[in-house]
Design a protein around this motif. Structure first.
Motif, mmCIF file in Angstrom:
data_model
loop_
_atom_site.group_PDB
_atom_site.id
_atom_site.type_symbol
_atom_site.label_atom_id
_atom_site.label_comp_id
_atom_site.label_asym_id
_atom_site.label_seq_id
_atom_site.Cartn_x
_atom_site.Cartn_y
_atom_site.Cartn_z
ATOM 1 N N SER A 126 37.468 31.616 34.221
ATOM 2 C CA SER A 126 38.074 32.946 34.372
ATOM 3 C C SER A 126 37.596 33.948 33.323
ATOM 4 O O SER A 126 37.610 35.154 33.574
ATOM 5 C CB SER A 126 39.600 32.841 34.319
ATOM 6 N N GLY A 127 37.156 33.465 32.163
ATOM 7 C CA GLY A 127 36.744 34.397 31.115
ATOM 8 C C GLY A 127 35.272 34.758 31.123
ATOM 9 O O GLY A 127 34.807 35.535 30.271
ATOM 10 N N THR A 179 31.923 36.580 32.237
ATOM 11 C CA THR A 179 31.543 37.848 32.866
ATOM 12 C C THR A 179 30.113 37.786 33.396
ATOM 13 O O THR A 179 29.299 36.970 32.939
ATOM 14 C CB THR A 179 31.631 39.005 31.853
ATOM 15 N N ASN A 229 30.808 26.271 28.945
ATOM 16 C CA ASN A 229 31.396 25.844 30.206
ATOM 17 C C ASN A 229 30.593 24.678 30.760
ATOM 18 O O ASN A 229 29.952 23.940 30.010
ATOM 19 C CB ASN A 229 31.413 27.043 31.177
ATOM 20 N N ASP A 257 37.541 26.027 32.951
ATOM 21 C CA ASP A 257 38.088 27.315 33.355
ATOM 22 C C ASP A 257 36.982 28.369 33.275
ATOM 23 O O ASP A 257 36.383 28.566 32.220
ATOM 24 C CB ASP A 257 39.242 27.687 32.418
#
Length: 230
Positions: A100-101, A103, A193, A98
């Motif tokens: 999505s977190g 930046t 990640n 994922d």
């Protein structure tokens, strides 16, 4: 029958390596087509990478190490959120994450951590020999290599552009022996990640730039015209 020129002081050849060719494919193609008795390349490019490949012929092959040692520049795209065993598209995806977190600031910070003098572990899919066998040969049999030694490399610039997130365009300037796939892998790890290399192009080796390079067929045609006139 065409004959190789009697004197061969050697020459330096700049080739823009095509996608999916190995560096040895380029060497072998030129050896056969131009009848070079002695030819080698200075710095391997992966099959899925394109860009500048320096080749030397004849007496110039003595200078291959000198060219290999020069600073290199690459551009390319990495993608966050997925991994492959080879860290590029040679192998199938084996992990998904994922993103999505994450930046842009975190990506920039991770790239900065991978800049300067760093210890780097080469990817398992590489041509390094361990106990007399190339790592990629072990990897393609599904074997692991636990005794891969880290190496000290210098990354002078690791610039990233996050506008296409999770695809990240980058420009890297680095020393001899730096694996771009390892930088991509490690960037993903620093972000908690995963990442893989979508495309890679070598744009410079020392003072030599890819815009001055010939295509394989373009060089062969010009060389044959100059040395083997009809």
């Amino acid at each position: 029958m065409h004959q190789q020129p009697q004197t061969d002081p050697g020459q330096l050849i700049l080739i823009d390596k095509p996608l999916e060719w190995t560096s040895f494919d380029v060497v072998n193609k030129l050896r056969r087509a131009c009848k070079f008795k002695k030819i080698g390349h200075a710095g391997t490019l992966d099959p899925l990478a394109t860009g500048l490949l320096i080749l030397c012929t004849g007496k110039m092959t003595k200078q291959i190490d000198q060219y290999q040692a020069q600073e290199k520049e690459y551009t390319g795209t990495l993608v966050l959120g997925k991994t492959t065993p080879s860290v590029d598209l040679e192998t199938a995806f084996d992990g998904e994450f994922d993103v999505s977190g994450i930046t842009p600031e975190q990506i920039q910070a991770a790239a900065r951590q991978l800049t300067g003098e760093i210890q780097q572990i080469p990817p398992i899919y590489s041509a390094i020999r361990v106990n007399g066998e190339r790592l990629y040969e072990k990897a393609r049999r599904g074997e692991t290599a636990s005794d891969i030694k880290s190496r000290l490399v210098t990354v002078s610039n690791f610039n990233v552009l996050t506008d296409g997130f999770p695809a990240i365009d980058f420009r890297i300037v680095c020393s001899k022996g730096t694996y771009i796939r390892s930088l991509v892998r490690d960037l993903g790890l620093l972000l908690g990640n995963g990442a893989y290399l979508a495309n890679l192009r070598r744009t410079r080796i020392g003072e030599f730039v890819v815009k001055d390079a010939d295509s394989v067929e373009g060089f062969i045609e010009r060389y044959r015209t100059e040395h083997f006139p009809a």
